[in-house]
Design an enzyme around this catalytic site. Structure first.
Site, short mmCIF file in Angstrom:
data_model
loop_
_atom_site.label_atom_id
_atom_site.label_comp_id
_atom_site.label_asym_id
_atom_site.label_seq_id
_atom_site.Cartn_x
_atom_site.Cartn_y
_atom_site.Cartn_z
N GLY A 239 64.93 -44.63 -34.17
CA GLY A 239 64.80 -45.88 -34.90
C GLY A 239 63.71 -46.83 -34.46
O GLY A 239 63.55 -47.89 -35.08
N GLU A 273 66.40 -39.95 -30.13
CA GLU A 273 66.18 -39.18 -31.36
C GLU A 273 65.08 -39.81 -32.21
O GLU A 273 65.33 -40.19 -33.37
CB GLU A 273 67.47 -39.13 -32.19
CG GLU A 273 68.69 -38.59 -31.50
CD GLU A 273 69.96 -38.81 -32.32
OE1 GLU A 273 69.88 -39.25 -33.48
OE2 GLU A 273 71.05 -38.53 -31.79
N PRO A 274 63.88 -39.97 -31.71
CA PRO A 274 62.85 -40.62 -32.52
C PRO A 274 62.33 -39.71 -33.63
O PRO A 274 62.20 -38.50 -33.46
CB PRO A 274 61.73 -40.89 -31.50
CG PRO A 274 61.92 -39.88 -30.43
CD PRO A 274 63.38 -39.53 -30.40
N GLY A 275 62.08 -40.30 -34.76
CA GLY A 275 61.47 -39.56 -35.87
C GLY A 275 60.15 -40.22 -36.22
O GLY A 275 59.07 -39.80 -35.80
N ARG A 276 60.25 -41.33 -36.96
CA ARG A 276 59.09 -42.04 -37.49
C ARG A 276 58.03 -42.37 -36.42
O ARG A 276 56.84 -42.27 -36.68
CB ARG A 276 59.60 -43.33 -38.11
CG ARG A 276 58.59 -44.15 -38.83
CD ARG A 276 59.14 -45.57 -39.06
NE ARG A 276 60.50 -45.63 -39.53
CZ ARG A 276 60.87 -45.82 -40.79
NH1 ARG A 276 59.96 -45.94 -41.72
NH2 ARG A 276 62.14 -45.88 -41.12
N ARG A 308 58.72 -43.72 -50.76
CA ARG A 308 59.01 -44.92 -49.97
C ARG A 308 58.69 -46.24 -50.69
O ARG A 308 59.49 -47.17 -50.67
CB ARG A 308 58.31 -44.86 -48.60
CG ARG A 308 58.75 -43.66 -47.75
CD ARG A 308 58.33 -43.76 -46.29
NE ARG A 308 59.14 -44.72 -45.58
CZ ARG A 308 58.76 -45.94 -45.26
NH1 ARG A 308 57.53 -46.34 -45.56
NH2 ARG A 308 59.56 -46.75 -44.64
N TYR A 312 62.07 -48.26 -51.14
CA TYR A 312 62.30 -49.34 -50.15
C TYR A 312 61.30 -50.48 -50.30
O TYR A 312 61.21 -51.32 -49.41
CB TYR A 312 62.14 -48.80 -48.73
CG TYR A 312 62.83 -47.51 -48.41
CD1 TYR A 312 64.21 -47.43 -48.38
CD2 TYR A 312 62.09 -46.38 -48.10
CE1 TYR A 312 64.85 -46.23 -48.06
CE2 TYR A 312 62.70 -45.18 -47.76
CZ TYR A 312 64.08 -45.12 -47.75
OH TYR A 312 64.70 -43.94 -47.43
N CYS A 338 57.01 -40.90 -65.10
CA CYS A 338 57.40 -41.74 -66.23
C CYS A 338 58.53 -42.69 -65.84
O CYS A 338 59.67 -42.59 -66.30
CB CYS A 338 57.83 -40.87 -67.40
SG CYS A 338 56.46 -39.86 -67.94
N TYR A 366 59.03 -39.28 -43.41
CA TYR A 366 59.74 -39.56 -44.67
C TYR A 366 58.78 -39.53 -45.86
O TYR A 366 58.93 -40.29 -46.81
CB TYR A 366 60.50 -40.90 -44.57
CG TYR A 366 61.38 -40.95 -43.34
CD1 TYR A 366 62.48 -40.11 -43.24
CD2 TYR A 366 61.10 -41.79 -42.26
CE1 TYR A 366 63.28 -40.11 -42.10
CE2 TYR A 366 61.88 -41.79 -41.12
CZ TYR A 366 62.98 -40.95 -41.05
OH TYR A 366 63.76 -40.94 -39.92
N1 LLP Z 1 68.91 -40.28 -35.54
C1 LLP Z 1 69.73 -40.53 -36.58
C2 LLP Z 1 71.16 -40.28 -36.44
C3 LLP Z 1 69.20 -41.01 -37.80
O1 LLP Z 1 70.01 -41.26 -38.81
C4 LLP Z 1 67.80 -41.24 -37.91
C5 LLP Z 1 67.21 -41.73 -39.16
C6 LLP Z 1 66.99 -40.96 -36.79
C7 LLP Z 1 67.58 -40.49 -35.62
C8 LLP Z 1 65.50 -41.15 -36.79
O2 LLP Z 1 65.15 -42.46 -37.04
P1 LLP Z 1 63.61 -42.93 -36.93
O3 LLP Z 1 63.21 -42.82 -35.47
O4 LLP Z 1 62.79 -42.02 -37.77
O5 LLP Z 1 63.61 -44.32 -37.44
N2 LLP Z 1 63.87 -42.60 -45.19
C9 LLP Z 1 63.82 -43.87 -44.48
C10 LLP Z 1 64.34 -43.74 -43.07
C11 LLP Z 1 65.75 -43.21 -42.97
C12 LLP Z 1 66.19 -43.01 -41.57
C13 LLP Z 1 67.49 -42.30 -41.51
N3 LLP Z 1 67.92 -41.98 -40.20
C14 LLP Z 1 62.40 -44.41 -44.54
O6 LLP Z 1 61.53 -43.78 -45.14
O7 LLP Z 1 62.13 -45.50 -44.03
#
Ligand code: LLP
EC number: 4.1.1.20
Length: 411
Positions: A239, A273-276, A308, A312, A338, A366
């Protein structure tokens, strides 16, 4: 420093002119910088100084197998949320003992998949799920390692749709339920409690919020220890926010320093658990201007390619891959779908004209993973750049792909 920079007014990804990529694959197309992905990953993995840590890349943000494989070689673990993501990480050759399985609706099939592969842990999100995992573990004759995902009741994160840690949110077990579940697991002969986990949301800039959840985790871990259970990991989720407009944002090393301070007297491994914050700024979406109509720039990438902005109201920077070619003017930049919500940017100042190629920035996370075939459009290709070379790591879909699963096509 960004790996997407202009050289002689042409946008480069690392040492490849993106115009060369477009010549080969066309548009729309996602382009990722290998160096950015790895640097971002290492800004987490190299930051642990005191505690043992495991960075579990959140596969949902960018799930291309070639990308997962790159991160695996750097020692990454993986946070998955579906059987499909499990298949992807296994296809990338990931050690199952580095996979944690989160998600509130794990099906029988998905749980059995995870049990048979001996993954590191299932992050349990409800009592009902715990009972299901226990039953399936018994059927499979296995003792299954689990963690409890609790809801820290913290209101954090960007858009309303990406908050997850408030009491009213659907994720995790409420604080008061954690000890009861722990006692149950202690008495179970098929479950083994090895961790605690939480995740408060996405696009978070306040390190305070992570500190709060780490404090909760520590408090709960102590209470669980009193039951005679030793835990192996404390997972503080993902997050961490990133910048979509070149402003400042917190660094992973500051986050980890804070966590290590709070958890300095704990021996469990810290999981993140980093993603973004690993994949976001590693990607761009290349798109062409198909038409100019009044103040509209009509581009060939739509909300099916990048949802996105429509979902959002996300603001992504959009640049012309050839700088200073056309004077800037204010546009509404729209895609071909459309739907009136298929708008990539409103009142956006940009130098562009018919045929220009644009880059929509910070779309590594994402982006492709949320693309769809809406309006029967083919999903775009993904390209990985490594220094002065690029390779297609996912091809553009074909029209055959679009109808592959339909039956009774005879006329
Ligand atoms: N761990 C869990 C349990 C999660 O639900 C998520 C994201 C992450 C890790 C990774 O979070 P991050 O580091 O990427 O913020 N589609 C949306 C974001 C949805 C995130 C859902 N959970 C967007 O495009 O902003």
């Amino acid at each position: 420093m960004s790996k997407f920079i202009y050289k002689d007014n042409i946008l480069f990804c690392e040492n490849v002119a993106v115009t060369d990529i477009v010549k080969e694959v066309g548009t729309p197309a996602y382009v990722y910088s290998k160096k950015t992905l790895l640097d971002n990953f290492e800004s987490y993995s190299n930051a642990f100084e005191k505690n043992d840590g495991l960075v579990c890349f959140s596969v949902k943000s960018l799930s291309n197998i070639s990308v997962l494989r790159l991160l695996k070689y750097k020692g990454s673990g993986f946070d998955i949320v579906s059987g499909g993501e499990l298949e992807r990480v296994l296809a990338a050759g990931v050690d199952p003992k580095k996979i944690i399985f989160t998600g509130i609706a794990k099906s029988n099939e998905e749980i059995i998949q995870g049990i048979r592969k001996n993954i590191l842990s299932f992050n349990i999100e409800s009592e009902a799920e715990m009972l299901r995992i226990e039953k399936l573990a018994t059927d499979e004759n296995k003792i299954v390692d689990v963690a409890i995902r609790f809801n820290p009741e913290i209101d954090s994160g960007g858009h309303e749709y990406i908050k997850t840690g408030r009491k009213k949110d659907k994720f995790g077990v409420l604080l008061e339920g954690v000890i009861n579940l722990s006692k149950y697991i202690l008495s179970s002969s098929s479950l083994n409690l090895i961790g605690l986990s939480c995740h408060i949301g996405s696009q978070i800039f306040e390190l305070n919020d992570f500190e709060e959840s780490a404090k909760y985790i520590k408090k709960l871990a102590k209470e669980i220890n009193k039951l005679g259970i030793e835990l192996k990991f404390l997972d503080v989720g993902g997050g961490l926010g990133i910048s979509y407009n070149d402003s400042n944002f917190p660094s992973p090393s500051n986050l980890i320093k804070d966590l290590e301070n709070i958890l300095s007297d704990r021996n469990e491994k810290i999981i993140l658990e980093p993603g973004r914050s690993i994949s976001g700024d590693a990607g761009i979406l290349l798109t062409s201007v198909e038409y100019v109509k009044d103040d509209y720039l009509i581009i060939d990438a739509g909300m099916n390619d990048l949802i996105r902005p429509a979902l959002y109201d996300a603001k992504h920077q959009i640049i012309n891959v050839e700088k200073n070619k056309v004077p800037a003017k204010e546009w509404t930049i729209v895609g071909p779908i459309c739907e009136s919500s298929d708008v990539m940017a409103k009142n956006y100042s940009l130098g562009a004209s018919g045929g220009s190629i644009l880059a929509i920035k910070t779309t590594g996370a994402y982006g492709h993973v949320m693309s769809s075939n809406y309006n029967s459009r083919r999903k775009p290709p993904e390209i990985l750049v490594d220094d002065d070379k690029f390779e297609i790591i996912r091809k553009r879909e074909t029209y055959e792909d679009l109808i592959r699963h339909e039956v009774n096509l005879g006329s």
